[in-house]
Design a protein around this motif. Structure first.
Motif, short mmCIF file in Angstrom:
data_model
loop_
_atom_site.label_atom_id
_atom_site.label_comp_id
_atom_site.label_asym_id
_atom_site.label_seq_id
_atom_site.Cartn_x
_atom_site.Cartn_y
_atom_site.Cartn_z
N TRP A 1 0.85 -1.19 0.00
CA TRP A 1 0.00 0.00 0.00
C TRP A 1 0.89 1.24 0.00
CZ3 TRP A 1 -5.04 -0.72 -0.87
CH2 TRP A 1 -5.58 -1.96 -0.60
N THR A 2 0.34 2.36 -0.42
CA THR A 2 1.14 3.58 -0.53
C THR A 2 1.56 4.15 0.83
OG1 THR A 2 -0.96 4.78 -0.84
CG2 THR A 2 0.35 4.31 -2.81
N ASP A 3 0.99 3.60 1.90
CA ASP A 3 1.45 4.00 3.23
C ASP A 3 2.53 3.06 3.77
OD1 ASP A 3 -0.01 1.76 3.83
OD2 ASP A 3 -1.40 2.73 5.21
N GLY A 4 2.97 2.12 2.92
CA GLY A 4 4.06 1.23 3.29
C GLY A 4 3.64 -0.12 3.82
N GLU A 5 2.36 -0.30 4.12
CA GLU A 5 1.87 -1.57 4.62
C GLU A 5 1.84 -2.62 3.50
OE1 GLU A 5 0.90 -2.61 7.77
OE2 GLU A 5 1.78 -0.71 8.45
N PRO A 6 2.17 -3.88 3.81
CA PRO A 6 2.12 -4.91 2.76
C PRO A 6 0.67 -5.24 2.38
CG PRO A 6 2.61 -5.90 4.88
CD PRO A 6 2.67 -4.40 5.08
N LEU A 7 0.45 -5.54 1.11
CA LEU A 7 -0.87 -5.97 0.64
C LEU A 7 -0.84 -7.49 0.58
CD1 LEU A 7 -2.84 -4.47 -2.37
CD2 LEU A 7 -2.85 -6.90 -1.87
N THR A 8 -1.73 -8.14 1.31
CA THR A 8 -1.75 -9.60 1.37
C THR A 8 -3.14 -10.13 1.05
OG1 THR A 8 -2.37 -9.79 3.71
CG2 THR A 8 -0.01 -9.47 3.21
N ILE A 9 -3.26 -11.44 1.11
CA ILE A 9 -4.55 -12.06 0.82
C ILE A 9 -5.60 -11.67 1.85
CG2 ILE A 9 -4.50 -14.25 2.13
CD1 ILE A 9 -5.18 -13.86 -1.67
N ASP A 10 -5.15 -11.20 3.03
CA ASP A 10 -6.11 -10.73 4.04
C ASP A 10 -6.92 -9.55 3.52
OD1 ASP A 10 -5.47 -12.58 6.07
OD2 ASP A 10 -3.73 -11.39 6.67
N ASP A 11 -6.27 -8.70 2.72
CA ASP A 11 -6.98 -7.55 2.15
C ASP A 11 -8.03 -8.00 1.12
OD1 ASP A 11 -5.54 -5.25 3.39
OD2 ASP A 11 -3.83 -6.17 2.37
N VAL A 12 -7.69 -9.03 0.35
CA VAL A 12 -8.65 -9.56 -0.62
C VAL A 12 -9.85 -10.18 0.11
CG1 VAL A 12 -8.99 -11.13 -2.56
CG2 VAL A 12 -6.77 -10.00 -2.25
#
Length: 536
Positions: free
Chosen positions: A100-111
């Motif tokens: 994410w643009t705030d530095g947080e990782p995008l994972t399957i949890d977001d999906v």
């Protein structure tokens, strides 16, 4: 006072330079795209218009994309998508490296968060349909459960999605739209409050571009997101400039103020002759003519067949839209995988049309139109705009050569809907409205008996019988793509053989672009630009 004037003049010139790209750092690239109307929102799953989606898709790409040739969904952000037909279960593996643009990782949890959010009782937007075929949707949407039983995490980048019943349109929902929502930002925030949060104007995103400025009433400015793990953007800065109509952009383009816009068909030829200009023709809307199958002369299949031998769709399309129109020869949009252009059995042959009518008991009257039992072979074609009227005028002229009289009636949309909703009393022969691309199973609501208008459905011309209904349901239920194609080709043949609709015209969409821009890709379904591939 002179100092104030000088300051204001300098400020105006600076703003103009920024918008035109003159103040860009050396070696940087920028394009300005004309956008009809300012976005109402840039929050995924709250928007309803292309102008919103145009901006969102650059910052938050979808899980899938449509194949440019077939429109069949293919993985975009997913490394793989496997399907078990026995259990109706998809296994999605997300590509690693997205942030994410705030530095947080995008994972399957977001999906998973995204799917469960759309299914929740709290969500009142229009995208619940995206997840309604997933097992456990009903319980989640009623508030009985939190989350859907059909959505399960395997690991940080893998999940399974089990359907409650086969839905051939399911993956298409994650092409247009299919953005991922940030769980760490929106978790615990009610859907009704999304627009009140900082996310509404300063969204945390993950795509090839990110938002830097939204000057309401004027433009939105995006810049390349260097942290994007997918195909890197080639253009450094993108500006979406707003106007109330595409006509405004014609002069703006000619003056070099914008680089690209979706142009009115009537202006394309003029713009195309400009130096260093390219045009991109994309599939647009399909306009079939739907005959009244239960009342009037078109309830006779022989009359309908005679009509199909009385015109050439391509001729009519080219006469009105020029190079940017094409004749339809299928139940489905020409470019759709379900269309079988080679199966169109009709060619314009007025003598053949006349022989069909005469064999059906019609005789030629003194006025040049056929009659039966003293009644002229005539019907009314409804339309809702001047463009449709122009098309029907040519159709009217062509059918006259076969001794068939067409009366054209221009009405408001609401009047047409009211008229066709009750065919037992309606005095009309055909109506038309445009349709787009997508999975062909979506059209069964127009042609299947179970969706008859008398039952509250959209099958206004009461098309459908046991054979046709069975084919539509077979196409919807089949999971093998090759077999689905065969079924929809059979549907196409059956409907044309029985003259259950009149294929008419397709109007394409045209983008006009500065010739210095290369790598232009247009989303095949929505006709929106896909910016990461652009170079300048």
């Amino acid at each position: 006072m002179k100092r104030v004037f000088s300051f204001l003049l300098t400020l105006c010139l600076l703003l103009t330079a920024l918008l035109s790209g003159a103040a860009l750092a050396e070696g940087s690239t920028q394009i300005t795209i004309g956008l009809v109307g300012e976005p109402d929102t840039i929050i995924p799953y709250m928007y309803t218009a292309d102008k919103d989606a145009m901006v969102i898709m650059q910052m938050m790409p979808y899980l899938f994309k449509r194949n440019d040739e077939t429109s069949i969904p293919e993985p975009l952000m997913l490394e793989s998508c496997e399907f078990d037909a026995d259990t109706l279960t998809y296994t999605w593996k997300l590509r690693e490296g997205y942030t994410w643009t705030d530095g947080e990782p995008l994972t399957i949890d977001d999906v998973i968060f995204t799917l469960n959010t759309l299914a929740s009782a709290d969500y009142t937007g229009g995208a619940s349909t995206n997840v309604s075929s997933i097992a456990g949707y009903t319980e989640a949407h009623s508030g009985e459960t939190v989350g859907m039983s059909g959505v399960q995490k395997v690991d940080d980048y893998t999940m399974t999605v089990q359907l409650s019943a086969w839905d051939p349109t399911f993956l298409g929902y994650y092409c247009d739209p299919g953005a991922i929502l940030p769980e760490h930002v929106l978790s615990g925030v009610s859907f009704s409050d999304w627009a009140k949060t900082d996310f509404a104007e300063h969204p945390v995103t993950y795509g090839p571009y990110k938002l830097v400025t939204w000057e309401h009433g004027e433009y939105i400015k995006l810049v390349k997101n260097e942290a994007w793990a997918g195909e890197p953007a080639q253009i450094d800065t993108v500006i979406f400039r707003f106007a109330e109509s595409a006509t405004t952009f014609v002069n703006a383009y000619m003056n070099g103020e914008i680089d690209m816009f979706k142009a009115p068909i009537e202006d394309v030829e003029t713009l195309a002759f400009m130096d260093n200009t390219k045009t991109y023709v994309c599939s647009g809307s399909n306009y079939p003519l739907y005959p009244n199958l239960i009342k009037g002369p078109l309830s006779d299949v022989e009359v309908r067949r005679a009509i199909l031998y009385s015109y050439t769709p391509e001729t009519i399309a080219k006469a009105v839209f020029g190079d940017y129109g094409e004749g339809s020869c299928s139940v489905f949009v020409n470019r759709n995988w379900a269309a079988d252009k080679s199966a169109y059995p009709y060619t314009e042959d007025h003598d053949k049309a006349k022989s069909i009518l005469e064999a059906d008991g019609y005789v030629m009257g003194n006025d040049g139109y056929y009659q039966k039992d003293g009644v002229t072979l005539a019907f009314t074609s409804l339309c809702t705009g001047s463009e449709q009227n122009d098309l029907l005028t040519l159709w009217q002229s062509s059918l006259k050569k076969s001794g068939i009289k067409v009366n054209i009636k221009l009405v408001d949309w609401s009047v047409m809907v009211e008229t066709i909703s009750n065919q037992e009393t309606a005095d009309y022969g055909t109506y038309t409205f445009g349709g787009g691309d997508g999975d062909p199973s979506g059209l069964m609501v127009l042609y299947c008996s179970d969706f008859d208008a008398a039952k509250g459905g959209f099958n206004f011309n009461r098309c459908g019988d046991e054979t046709l209904d069975a084919l539509w349901y077979a196409g919807q239920a089949e999971t093998d793509q090759a077999k689905r194609t065969e079924i929809y080709h059979e549907i196409n043949t059956y409907m044309l053989d029985n003259a259950l609709l009149f294929p008419f015209v397709e109007k394409n969409t045209v983008w006009v672009a500065n010739g210095t821009i290369d790598g232009v890709v247009i989303n095949s379904l929505s006709n929106l630009v896909n910016l990461p591939s652009f170079t300048k």
